[in-house]
Design a protein around this motif. Structure first.
Motif, PDB file in Angstrom:
ATOM      1  N   THR A   1       0.828  -1.203   0.000  1.00 25.87           N
ATOM      2  CA  THR A   1       0.000   0.000   0.000  1.00 25.87           C
ATOM      3  C   THR A   1       0.859   1.248   0.000  1.00 25.87           C
ATOM      4  N   TYR A   2       0.294   2.355  -0.461  1.00 28.12           N
ATOM      5  CA  TYR A   2       1.028   3.621  -0.483  1.00 28.12           C
ATOM      6  C   TYR A   2       1.115   4.186   0.934  1.00 28.12           C
ATOM      7  N   SER A   3       2.327   4.493   1.374  1.00 31.82           N
ATOM      8  CA  SER A   3       2.524   5.062   2.709  1.00 31.82           C
ATOM      9  C   SER A   3       3.893   5.710   2.771  1.00 31.82           C
ATOM     10  N   ASN A   4       3.975   6.884   3.366  1.00 33.51           N
ATOM     11  CA  ASN A   4       5.250   7.579   3.561  1.00 33.51           C
ATOM     12  C   ASN A   4       6.039   7.748   2.264  1.00 33.51           C
ATOM     13  N   GLY A   5       5.343   8.035   1.185  1.00 34.06           N
ATOM     14  CA  GLY A   5       6.015   8.308  -0.072  1.00 34.06           C
ATOM     15  C   GLY A   5       6.521   7.101  -0.814  1.00 34.06           C
ATOM     16  N   GLY A   6       6.013   5.907  -0.487  1.00 35.04           N
ATOM     17  CA  GLY A   6       6.452   4.697  -1.164  1.00 35.04           C
ATOM     18  C   GLY A   6       5.494   3.557  -0.908  1.00 35.04           C
ATOM     19  N   LYS A   7       5.965   2.331  -1.120  1.00 40.24           N
ATOM     20  CA  LYS A   7       5.155   1.141  -0.910  1.00 40.24           C
ATOM     21  C   LYS A   7       5.488   0.521   0.436  1.00 40.24           C
ATOM     22  N   ALA A   8       4.462   0.396   1.284  1.00 38.75           N
ATOM     23  CA  ALA A   8       4.603  -0.254   2.578  1.00 38.75           C
ATOM     24  C   ALA A   8       3.776  -1.534   2.576  1.00 38.75           C
ATOM     25  N   LEU A   9       3.989  -2.373   3.565  1.00 35.02           N
ATOM     26  CA  LEU A   9       3.255  -3.626   3.700  1.00 35.02           C
ATOM     27  C   LEU A   9       2.125  -3.450   4.706  1.00 35.02           C
ATOM     28  N   LYS A  10       0.898  -3.789   4.302  1.00 39.15           N
ATOM     29  CA  LYS A  10      -0.257  -3.744   5.194  1.00 39.15           C
ATOM     30  C   LYS A  10      -0.825  -5.141   5.329  1.00 39.15           C
TER      31      LYS A  10
END
Length: 923
Positions: free
Chosen positions: A779-788
């Motif tokens: 997912t989009y988070s903090n200007g990049g791709k994070a894991l949710k």
């Protein structure tokens, strides 16, 4: 009297009942533990830390809190959980009490920071203690287990998102600041019409040079005029790459505070390289600025308050110097910028494209690079304009340090020591192990090796030859490998690895005293030069074909270093070999074979010793001392294209013509030594709190040009943006974690990071494990791709940390614990399986707390008070007696006096209520 027309206010009977309750004589011991009547549990023994009825005087409590170093005191926790339910409950309770006391101490520190009149020094001192306590609390929560429940830092939710977020590739390159708002219409400083540079554009495998002659710029040499001319030249050659003036700091809302630089927007499939034919050498210094420990304040014996003192503020530093002939001047002076904690810098190298690599240590995080231990190795890459390209933490879960060497075929090699396991099967066992790791130019770790021996050993030096073979030097207390023997109190060793990381050999050397290999270097004829300290003497040896197992071609004893002297560096330039370091020996001249080109000033001095390598023999030429008369230490050195030797180090004194702003503190220095060994100039630098150290130095023969004045780099602009998790975080192939899923049935899945793993592939891997229990998304988070990671209604999943040193959860920035989602009918998610425990979330937000300002202290204290409430709730819930009728004790015999008095008070209250209601009705 009639009450007609009079409104009688509503009356809450509970107020009167509460009033009578407040008048009852209360035995505080009766209510110290509201669960104490459960005679079948350990609860009756407990005296909870929140039941205290007296509060010590403020000055006494202040002194106690400020004297606390062991915040989580487990003295009262039974070491053995025992076999009975009571024993297990009691162990859990005492752990909760220890946690409560620790958090309560932190909350008190935050309260102290909220008092009026606190100075910045006092706040810094409070925050230092606060951070120590927070570290201990966080360690306790993450490592301690409970018999009857699970405790986690955050409140359980139905999903969780990683702190690590893989950034998207940048669309353009932004240079450094070159003008303020009020200078925007003025010609740039240090730029003249005689300057020129070249833009090389590589497209479809073909490189084209676009010449930029600033004498052809129309009008004054402002940013906008230069940019317009550059774009005209690029367009004329058919390229779509464009330069642009951009805002580097500030906002359009207040342009008077803005600063500006130049950005490069590369066209499709166009790679840009910048160079200047008129470039001159640039020198880079690496070291540290500020204090690693801070300075303690003074604690009042009467009030307990702290005055003065400073917090630790040490950070790694990189300085670029130009005009090296006689009057060096600085181009930039940069500090590392971690999210938290302190850093150091120890060594630096420059590659063929002008990129600067700097190695040091860090106690905190750098964005996605989450520190897994107390002190990790940190590697950073800068371009020649001082713009940070990337930062990498080694990923040690313990304590690590290292040194750096350039691979002439690309990238760098790091060697050092760690007390954690970097590879599976390592046997660090808390002892130091040497390691060596290769990184490419884009920051990808291509291989890492750990010397696996039961003996403590430390990697202290590294060098790389023309074929990318790697030589590691260090010290071992036992034997370094098969077939080796120990000569005494610690031997030096040399280990060789090939370009792929395969071990070629390990060789021990030394005397019956304490010995070590301090530096290695390779020669043009394939030789290996080894500088070691053996029984206090500086020994330099050369081995043929890079093989330290053979007899040395030549060996020379420079002399006794004395007073814990040390070797700081080793450099080969042509047939000249230079050794630097620290000595108290005023006649370190190889037994009289070398001349003294620059005499000692007394005390301990830095030195540079020059040797001439004739292939199979050596001559000791000269030694040059560099010092002030106070304590001076020599670090690394490098040799310029004209043969000038540049030495960096640390001094407690003041060099001639230089100044210092704080007495009796370490200062960085750099000296230039001519070919005859004389010192031509020295520069001295202070730092934060007046403190700094000089450790590494490197030279770029073509590192200074008009590009510096334009804030642009020499060499290739930008690099390849990898999406691999290992390239963008401290995750490594083989790291793992587990997910235990509680639903209709309980099952556990293990998730292991693979080589080349991306955020998308990791999400797919977790989805295969969750099946219908939940989902994982990039997912989009903090200007990049994070894991949710999310769970479906009616499901509880427990995220379980991986093995020590290989925990993928910690490296993703996901705390272990439960995620749970109530079913659609509102019922709690299933956590009642035999293998499940009730989970209590403490309510930490996951964000770093600090009390360095009154405002921050207020926010921290509010969160800590909420955590205290959660600890009390965990105690009450986990100690509550079973609710079934068979377990409720039945009272027999006469009622106790306190209960008789309470009933009488209730009856009196009810009589008063009856009379009041009667009056209201008849009135």
């Amino acid at each position: 009297m009639s009450s007609a027309g009079i409104s009688i206010p509503a009356f809450d009977p509970s107020l009167l009942v509460n009033y009578y309750n407040s008048k009852l004589p209360v035995n505080t011991a009766q209510f110290a533990n509201p669960l104490a009547q459960n005679a079948n549990s350990a609860t009756a023994k407990d005296v909870t830390p929140w039941s205290a009825t007296t509060q010590p005087a403020q000055e006494v409590e202040d002194a106690k809190i400020l004297g606390t170093t062991n915040f989580v005191d487990l003295t009262n926790v039974p070491k053995n959980a025992g076999t009975t339910a009571d024993e297990k409950i009691e162990q859990d309770n005492q752990k909760l009490f220890a946690l409560y006391q620790a958090v309560n101490t932190l909350a008190y520190l935050a309260k102290m920071s909220q008092r009026d009149g606190m100075t910045s020094g006092q706040l810094a001192g409070f925050d230092t203690r606060f951070q120590q306590g927070m570290t201990q609390v966080q360690s306790f929560i993450s490592s301690e287990t409970f018999n009857n429940f699970t405790l986690q830092a955050t409140q359980p939710a139905s999903s969780i998102t990683s702190k690590v977020s893989i950034p998207f590739a940048p669309f353009n390159y932004t240079g450094s600041t070159i003008a303020n708002h009020d200078q925007l219409l003025n010609a740039l400083g240090n730029v003249s019409a005689s300057d020129s540079f070249t833009i090389s554009v590589k497209k479809a495998g073909v490189s084209t040079d676009v010449g930029i002659d600033l004498s052809q710029v129309s009008g004054p040499l402002t940013i906008d005029n230069i940019v317009a001319y550059v774009n005209t030249q690029l367009s004329a050659d058919g390229f779509s790459t464009r330069f642009k003036r951009v805002m580097t700091t500030g906002t359009i809302d207040d342009p008077t505070k803005a600063t500006y630089g130049i950005s490069i927007n590369s066209g499709a499939s166009e790679k840009i390289t910048l160079s200047s034919a008129a470039a001159t050498p640039a020198l880079y210094l690496a070291g540290s600025s500020g204090s690693a420990t801070g300075t303690p304040g003074t604690t009042s014996k009467t009030t307990g308050t702290v005055t003065g003192g400073t917090a630790p503020d040490q950070q790694g530093r990189l300085i670029k110097l130009t005009d090296l002939d006689s009057a060096p001047r600085g181009i930039f002076n940069l500090k590392t910028n971690p999210d938290n904690g302190t850093t150091t810098a120890g060594s630096t190298v420059v590659d063929a494209n002008g990129n600067v690599y700097m190695l040091g240590t860090a106690t905190g995080d750098f964005g996605n690079q989450l520190n897994q231990g107390s002190n990790d190795v940190v590697l950073s890459k800068y371009d020649s304009a001082g713009n940070l390209q990337w930062t990498r933490l080694l990923g040690s879960a313990g304590d690590a340090n290292g040194t750096l060497a350039l691979d002439p075929n690309g990238g760098v090699v790091v060697a050092g020591s760690t007390n954690a396991n970097l590879v599976t099967g390592a046997v660090a066992n808390g002892k130091d192990d040497s390691f060596v790791a290769k990184y490419d130019a884009d920051g990808n770790q291509t291989w890492v090796k750990q010397i696996q021996t039961l003996s403590a050993n430390q990697g202290m030096s590294v060098s790389v030859d023309a074929q990318s073979n790697v030589y590691v030097g260090g010290q071992v207390t036992g034997v370094i490998g098969s077939g080796q023997t120990n000569s005494g109190n610690g031997d030096g060793y040399v280990a060789k690895y090939d370009s792929k990381g395969a071990l070629v050999y390990e060789q021990q050397l030394g005397t019956s005293a304490a010995d070590q290999v301090s530096a290695t270097a390779t020669t043009a004829d394939g030789g290996l030069v080894v500088a070691s300290v053996q029984n206090g003497h500086a020994i330099v040896s050369k081995y043929a074909n890079g093989d330290a197992r053979s007899a040395a071609l030549w060996q020379v004893d420079l002399g006794d270093l004395q007073n814990k002297g040390a070797i700081g560096g080793l450099t080969v330039s042509g047939n000249s070999v230079y050794v630097s370091g620290t000595t108290a020996n005023t006649a370190l001249n190889a037994g009289g074979a070398a001349t003294i080109a620059n005499a000692s000033t007394g005390g301990t001095d830095a030195f540079v010793f020059a040797l001439t390598d004739s292939g199979s023999s050596v001559s000791a030429d000269r030694v040059s001392y560099v010092g002030t008369g106070a304590s001076d230490k020599g670090g690394a050195m490098t040799v310029g294209p004209d043969g000038t030797v540049y030495l960096t180090g640390t001094t407690l004194g003041t060099f001639a013509g230089e100044t210092r702003n704080v007495a009796n503190t370490d200062n960085t220095f750099v000296s230039a030594l001519a070919s005859d060994g004389s010192v031509t100039w020295t520069r001295q630098y202070g730092g934060a709190d007046g403190q700094s150290t000089g450790q590494g130095v490197a030279i770029d023969p073509t590192g200074t040009s008009v590009l510096d004045a334009l804030g642009l780099p020499r060499g290739l602009v930008g690099g390849n943006q990898s999406v691999d998790l290992a390239a963008n975080s401290t995750l490594r192939a083989g790291d793992s974690f587990s997910i235990k899923i509680d639903g209709a049935a309980t099952r556990t899945a293990n998730i292991t990071i693979a080589a080349g793993e991306t955020m998308n592939s990791l999400a797919d891997k977790i989805n295969n494990a969750l099946v219908f229990a939940g989902s994982a998304t990039a997912t989009y988070s903090n200007g990049g791709k994070a894991l949710k990671i999310s769970v479906n209604p009616g499901i509880t999943a427990t995220l379980i940390a991986g093995p020590a040193d290989f925990d993928a959860l910690a490296r993703l920035g996901i705390p272990p614990g439960m995620i749970t989602n109530p079913s659609k009918d509102g019922k709690p998610a299933n956590t009642a399986t035999a293998s499940s425990k009730q989970v209590f979330g403490l309510g930490f937000s996951g964000k770093a707390l600090d009390i360095s300002t009154k405002t921050d202290a207020g926010g921290a204290r509010a969160q800590l008070l909420n955590v205290l409430s959660s600890v009390r709730n965990a105690y009450r819930t986990s100690n509550a007696p079973p609710s079934t009728a068979s377990t409720i004790p039945q009272a027999t015999g006469p009622a106790p006096a306190y209960l008789t008095n309470q009933i009488a008070s209730y009856e009196t209250a009810l009589s008063a209520l009856t009379a009041l209601n009667s009056t209201s009705t008849t009135g």
